[in-house]
Design a protein around this motif. Structure first.
Motif, PDB file in Angstrom:
ATOM      1  N   GLY A  78      -3.788   7.651  -2.044  1.00 13.05           N
ATOM      2  CA  GLY A  78      -3.543   6.678  -0.986  1.00 13.05           C
ATOM      3  C   GLY A  78      -4.825   5.992  -0.583  1.00 13.05           C
ATOM      4  O   GLY A  78      -5.714   5.776  -1.413  1.00 13.05           O
TER       5      GLY A  78
ATOM      6  N   GLU B 152       0.849  -1.198   0.000  1.00 14.54           N
ATOM      7  CA  GLU B 152       0.000   0.000   0.000  1.00 14.54           C
ATOM      8  C   GLU B 152       0.882   1.245   0.000  1.00 14.54           C
ATOM      9  O   GLU B 152       1.688   1.441   0.900  1.00 14.54           O
TER      10      GLU B 152
ATOM     11  N   GLN C 264       1.452   5.557  -0.414  1.00  7.82           N
ATOM     12  CA  GLN C 264       0.931   6.917  -0.236  1.00  7.82           C
ATOM     13  C   GLN C 264       1.770   7.818  -1.139  1.00  7.82           C
ATOM     14  O   GLN C 264       2.991   7.851  -1.013  1.00  7.82           O
TER      15      GLN C 264
END
Length: 100
Positions: free
Chosen positions: A69, A45, A47
């Motif tokens: 994000g 994941e 950002q």
């Protein structure tokens, strides 16, 4: 996880600087700059935060800032004409309504 490199492309200059679980990207061109930070906030994941500044031969300027994000993608921009006149500004809510 992230690698580093310095790339020369025509009149462009790009820098990628690795950090712990993140990297910074800077691209400098004759009439534009882009700076971006990508950070891994959990496995798989990312950002992303950044901005781009574009200058036109007519002395107009377009500034775009963006973030992507967990909460999706958000961008804002300001187009500024010569002599610091703001020519156009649309809030993100209106842009989303126009697109559908």
């Amino acid at each position: 996880m992230f690698g580093a490199s310095v790339i020369f492309l025509f009149a462009s200059l790009a820098f990628v600087a690795p950090l712990d679980r993140s990297y910074n990207l800077e691209i400098y061109e004759e009439q534009a700059t882009r700076k971006e930070t990508v950070q891994e906030i959990s496995p798989g994941e990312l950002q992303v935060k950044g901005h781009q500044d574009i200058f036109y031969p007519t002395y107009d300027r377009l500034f775009v800032s963006y973030e992507a994000g967990r909460n999706g993608y958000v961008a804002s921009y300001v187009f500024q004409g010569a002599n610091n006149r703001n020519i156009q500004y649309l809030p993100p809510v209106l842009l989303k309504l126009i697109v559908g």
